[in-house]
Write an enzyme that holds these catalytic residues in place. Structure first.
Site: not given
Ligand code: NDP
Length: 260
Positions: A33, A38, A63, A96
């Site tokens: 995604d 991004y 998006k 988006h």
């Molecule tokens: P998430 O809820 O997926 O959380 C991501 C964070 O959690 C990162 O800091 C990651 O750190 C950490 N993390 C992930 N897995 C673990 C684990 N098992 N243990 C400990 N820490 C963990 O947040 P996002 O906001 O990134 O949402 C996911 C995706 O949704 C985005 O990447 C994007 O693709 C999409 N999105 C879409 C939006 C929209 O408006 N349509 C808005 C926001 C997001 P690290 O990377 O250091 O491991």
């Protein structure tokens, strides 16, 4: 559409996003995604080209960003996106955010792309009930997906039910509350009970709620561990206990009050 995908928001363009996608594909993910916002579509494209898995087996979402909304500008943004991804089609293209007075024109562009076979599915993101109801009054093709903020603190059950009744697949962004899920006591208790990580509990709950999920990580071991969801099941009672955590507390912007 694969139930589990890798989110790449804030994964840096270049080696960071390339490696994250590579680890994910090695771990069995077949869904990435991204978004033009991004600024890492190039890296995603490189990872997919180099991973050894055929393009048609990987589901790519991107998006159209808010400043590109409108009919002609969306068509142009789509061209830029697939050029960066170095592919000739997208699996899913989303609006988006519901930019007022623009999203209907943008939707017409998505319908055009879909009819031309340049994208296999079209959908929206951050649409509340009233946005969907408004959009549905004028569409030729209904949105197939609504990607929204979804985690134990923001469930929007009415929206999920509305989507289900219109064959719109719900998809969760920030499923792990951008990392804050690890501080929720009930989730910790369930992690102990099932001998799973907090992330696995919440991602499994997404699955059992019928919501597609796209956790983000750039760490190989975490990407692998987040995918270990298919070997256990939460009881109905435990699913309900996670449902009861809802407090409409967002980690991101409210779709009626964003200013970007
Ligand atoms: P998430 O809820 O997926 O959380 C991501 C964070 O959690 C990162 O800091 C990651 O750190 C950490 N993390 C992930 N897995 C673990 C684990 N098992 N243990 C400990 N820490 C963990 O947040 P996002 O906001 O990134 O949402 C996911 C995706 O949704 C985005 O990447 C994007 O693709 C999409 N999105 C879409 C939006 C929209 O408006 N349509 C808005 C926001 C997001 P690290 O990377 O250091 O491991």
């Amino acid at each position: 559409m694969p139930y589990l995908g890798l989110g790449v928001y804030l994964s840096k363009e270049g080696s960071e996003v390339i490696n994250a996608c590579r680890y994910a594909i090695e771990a069995g993910y077949r869904h990435i995604d991204t978004a033009s916002l991004y600024d890492n579509e190039k890296g995603v494209g490189i990872a997919i080209k180099e991973c050894g898995v055929p393009r048609k087996e990987i589901f790519i979402t991107s998006k159209v960003w808010n400043s590109d909304q409108g009919f002609d500008s969306t068509l142009k943004a789509f061209d830029d996106t697939i050029k960066k991804l170095d592919t000739d089609y997208l699996d899913l293209y989303l609006i988006h955010w519901p930019v007022k007075d623009k999203y209907k024109e943008t939707w017409r562009a998505l319908e055009t792309l879909y009819k031309d076979g340049r994208v296999k599915a079209i959908g929206v993101s951050n649409f509340l009930l009233h946005h969907l109801e408004d959009l549905l009054t004028s569409v030729e093709i209904k949105p197939m997906v609504n990607q929204v903020e979804f985690h134990p603190y923001v469930i929007q059950q009415q929206l999920l039910d509305f989507c289900a009744s219109h064959q719109i697949q719900s998809e969760a962004w920030s499923p792990l509350m951008q990392g804050k899920i690890f501080n929720v006591r009930r989730i910790k208790e369930l992690a102990l009970k099932y001998n799973k990580t907090e992330a696995q509990i919440v991602l499994r709950w997404d699955l059992q709620k019928g919501v597609i999920t796209i956790p983000k990580s750039v760490r190989r071991e975490i990407i692998l561990s987040n995918a270990q969801l298919f070997d256990f099941e939460l009881s109905t009672e435990d699913v309900k206990s996670i449902d009861s955590l809802n407090k409409n507390l967002r980690v991101g912007a409210h779709p009626d009050h964003f200013n970007f």
